[in-house]
Design a protein around this motif. Structure first.
Motif, PDB file in Angstrom:
ATOM      1  N   GLY A  89       1.740   6.784  -6.648  1.00 42.52           N
ATOM      2  CA  GLY A  89       0.615   7.693  -6.942  1.00 42.52           C
ATOM      3  C   GLY A  89       1.225   9.208  -6.769  1.00 42.52           C
ATOM      4  O   GLY A  89       0.955   9.954  -7.633  1.00 42.52           O
TER       5      GLY A  89
ATOM      6  N   ASP B  36      -9.066  -1.061  -2.198  1.00 48.21           N
ATOM      7  CA  ASP B  36      -7.903  -0.498  -1.299  1.00 48.21           C
ATOM      8  C   ASP B  36      -6.798  -0.109  -1.989  1.00 48.21           C
ATOM      9  O   ASP B  36      -6.388   0.969  -1.827  1.00 48.21           O
ATOM     10  CB  ASP B  36      -7.603  -1.210  -0.069  1.00 48.21           C
ATOM     11  CG  ASP B  36      -8.685  -1.372   1.201  1.00 48.21           C
ATOM     12  OD1 ASP B  36      -9.680  -0.500   0.929  1.00 48.21           O
ATOM     13  OD2 ASP B  36      -9.004  -2.415   1.882  1.00 48.21           O
ATOM     14  N   TRP B  37      -6.166  -0.750  -2.935  1.00 46.76           N
ATOM     15  CA  TRP B  37      -5.113  -0.528  -3.854  1.00 46.76           C
ATOM     16  C   TRP B  37      -5.501   0.685  -4.476  1.00 46.76           C
ATOM     17  O   TRP B  37      -4.343   1.480  -4.654  1.00 46.76           O
ATOM     18  CB  TRP B  37      -4.676  -1.773  -4.399  1.00 46.76           C
ATOM     19  CG  TRP B  37      -5.593  -2.152  -5.515  1.00 46.76           C
ATOM     20  CD1 TRP B  37      -6.399  -3.246  -5.554  1.00 46.76           C
ATOM     21  CD2 TRP B  37      -5.665  -1.680  -7.034  1.00 46.76           C
ATOM     22  NE1 TRP B  37      -7.092  -3.133  -6.834  1.00 46.76           N
ATOM     23  CE2 TRP B  37      -6.642  -2.054  -7.571  1.00 46.76           C
ATOM     24  CE3 TRP B  37      -4.757  -0.691  -7.408  1.00 46.76           C
ATOM     25  CZ2 TRP B  37      -7.017  -1.922  -9.274  1.00 46.76           C
ATOM     26  CZ3 TRP B  37      -5.100  -0.335  -8.861  1.00 46.76           C
ATOM     27  CH2 TRP B  37      -6.121  -0.952  -9.699  1.00 46.76           C
TER      28      TRP B  37
ATOM     29  N   THR C 158      -7.522   3.142  -4.126  1.00 44.25           N
ATOM     30  CA  THR C 158      -7.726   4.141  -3.329  1.00 44.25           C
ATOM     31  C   THR C 158      -6.397   4.825  -2.727  1.00 44.25           C
ATOM     32  O   THR C 158      -5.941   6.074  -2.844  1.00 44.25           O
ATOM     33  CB  THR C 158      -8.542   3.920  -1.978  1.00 44.25           C
ATOM     34  OG1 THR C 158      -9.915   3.703  -2.469  1.00 44.25           O
ATOM     35  CG2 THR C 158      -8.506   5.156  -1.083  1.00 44.25           C
ATOM     36  N   ALA C 159      -5.399   3.639  -2.563  1.00 43.41           N
ATOM     37  CA  ALA C 159      -3.926   4.314  -2.118  1.00 43.41           C
ATOM     38  C   ALA C 159      -3.074   5.001  -3.225  1.00 43.41           C
ATOM     39  O   ALA C 159      -2.777   6.030  -3.167  1.00 43.41           O
ATOM     40  CB  ALA C 159      -3.092   3.049  -1.602  1.00 43.41           C
ATOM     41  N   LEU C 160      -3.322   4.295  -4.476  1.00 40.44           N
ATOM     42  CA  LEU C 160      -2.718   4.702  -5.538  1.00 40.44           C
ATOM     43  C   LEU C 160      -3.359   6.169  -5.956  1.00 40.44           C
ATOM     44  O   LEU C 160      -2.522   7.223  -6.211  1.00 40.44           O
ATOM     45  CB  LEU C 160      -2.812   3.728  -6.685  1.00 40.44           C
ATOM     46  CG  LEU C 160      -2.105   4.359  -8.148  1.00 40.44           C
ATOM     47  CD1 LEU C 160      -0.664   4.426  -7.953  1.00 40.44           C
ATOM     48  CD2 LEU C 160      -2.744   3.172  -9.188  1.00 40.44           C
TER      49      LEU C 160
ATOM     50  N   THR D  49       0.880  -1.201  -0.061  1.00 38.29           N
ATOM     51  CA  THR D  49      -0.010   0.142  -0.119  1.00 38.29           C
ATOM     52  C   THR D  49       0.892   1.325  -0.048  1.00 38.29           C
ATOM     53  O   THR D  49       0.442   2.162  -0.640  1.00 38.29           O
ATOM     54  CB  THR D  49      -0.820  -0.030   1.230  1.00 38.29           C
ATOM     55  OG1 THR D  49      -1.909  -1.229   1.321  1.00 38.29           O
ATOM     56  CG2 THR D  49      -1.914   1.283   1.152  1.00 38.29           C
ATOM     57  N   ILE D  50       2.082   1.366   0.586  1.00 41.42           N
ATOM     58  CA  ILE D  50       2.827   2.433   0.722  1.00 41.42           C
ATOM     59  C   ILE D  50       3.534   2.686  -0.493  1.00 41.42           C
ATOM     60  O   ILE D  50       3.710   3.968  -0.916  1.00 41.42           O
ATOM     61  CB  ILE D  50       3.836   2.151   1.845  1.00 41.42           C
ATOM     62  CG1 ILE D  50       3.159   2.350   3.264  1.00 41.42           C
ATOM     63  CG2 ILE D  50       4.934   3.037   1.759  1.00 41.42           C
ATOM     64  CD1 ILE D  50       4.177   1.860   4.461  1.00 41.42           C
TER      65      ILE D  50
ATOM     66  N   THR E  77      -5.129   8.522  -2.223  1.00 40.44           N
ATOM     67  CA  THR E  77      -3.783   9.109  -1.438  1.00 40.44           C
ATOM     68  C   THR E  77      -2.527   9.686  -2.194  1.00 40.44           C
ATOM     69  O   THR E  77      -2.349  10.689  -1.863  1.00 40.44           O
ATOM     70  CB  THR E  77      -3.329   7.890  -0.349  1.00 40.44           C
ATOM     71  OG1 THR E  77      -4.484   7.467   0.370  1.00 40.44           O
ATOM     72  CG2 THR E  77      -2.337   8.580   0.654  1.00 40.44           C
ATOM     73  N   GLY E  78      -2.297   8.873  -3.247  1.00 39.47           N
ATOM     74  CA  GLY E  78      -1.115   9.055  -3.938  1.00 39.47           C
ATOM     75  C   GLY E  78      -1.476  10.354  -5.034  1.00 39.47           C
ATOM     76  O   GLY E  78      -0.829  11.521  -4.559  1.00 39.47           O
TER      77      GLY E  78
ATOM     78  N   LEU F  54       2.047   1.841  -3.571  1.00 39.99           N
ATOM     79  CA  LEU F  54       0.986   2.469  -4.325  1.00 39.99           C
ATOM     80  C   LEU F  54       0.883   4.043  -4.150  1.00 39.99           C
ATOM     81  O   LEU F  54       0.849   4.525  -4.980  1.00 39.99           O
ATOM     82  CB  LEU F  54      -0.048   1.678  -4.292  1.00 39.99           C
ATOM     83  CG  LEU F  54      -0.052   0.168  -4.922  1.00 39.99           C
ATOM     84  CD1 LEU F  54      -1.574  -0.659  -4.584  1.00 39.99           C
ATOM     85  CD2 LEU F  54       0.082   0.348  -6.358  1.00 39.99           C
ATOM     86  N   ALA F  55       0.916   4.360  -2.781  1.00 41.10           N
ATOM     87  CA  ALA F  55       0.627   5.819  -2.538  1.00 41.10           C
ATOM     88  C   ALA F  55       1.677   6.543  -3.119  1.00 41.10           C
ATOM     89  O   ALA F  55       1.710   7.750  -3.469  1.00 41.10           O
ATOM     90  CB  ALA F  55       0.641   5.836  -1.000  1.00 41.10           C
TER      91      ALA F  55
END
Length: 122
Positions: A9, A57-58, A60-62, A2-3, A65-66, A5-6
């Motif tokens: 992004g 979730d993936w 949303t992180a990309l 997740t980190i 958040t990213g 991907l963020a």
């Protein structure tokens, strides 16, 4: 994961914010920070759309958040508002705060409404 991907992004969103800011600001002969305003409102619109689509979730992180987290920028908004105050452009500073809040919330609601219409949720 997740980190990463963020971070990926954000690596896309930050230069996109800079390019958006420069593209818009060069077309205005004004002390008002139109470039930051446009980048933040666009990010709010897209975040409303993404949030309304209930992405995994993936994604949303990309994206959320990213990309969109880096596309929007509260720190630049704060700095530019302070710079307007320092230059005694009180009206423009107030207008920046009011317009940014109104545009951001309005754009978010529009994004949510578009997502709802696309998914049949309202």
């Amino acid at each position: 994961m997740t980190i990463l991907l963020a971070a990926l992004g954000a690596a896309i969103g930050a230069p996109l914010r800079y390019l958006t800011d420069r593209f818009v600001q060069q077309r205005h002969d004004s002390a008002f920070p139109w470039g930051t305003h446009a980048a933040n409102a666009t990010a709010c619109l897209l975040l409303g759309l993404a949030g309304g689509l209930a992405l995994p979730d993936w994604a949303t992180a990309l994206l959320g958040t990213g990309v969109l987290g880096a596309l929007s920028t509260y720190s630049t908004f704060g700095y530019e508002t302070f710079a307007l105050l320092r230059e005694r452009e009180r009206f423009l500073a107030f207008a920046n705060v009011a317009a940014s809040l109104a545009a951001g919330l309005g754009a978010l609601l529009i994004g949510l409404a578009v997502a709802a219409s696309l998914t049949g949720g309202g």
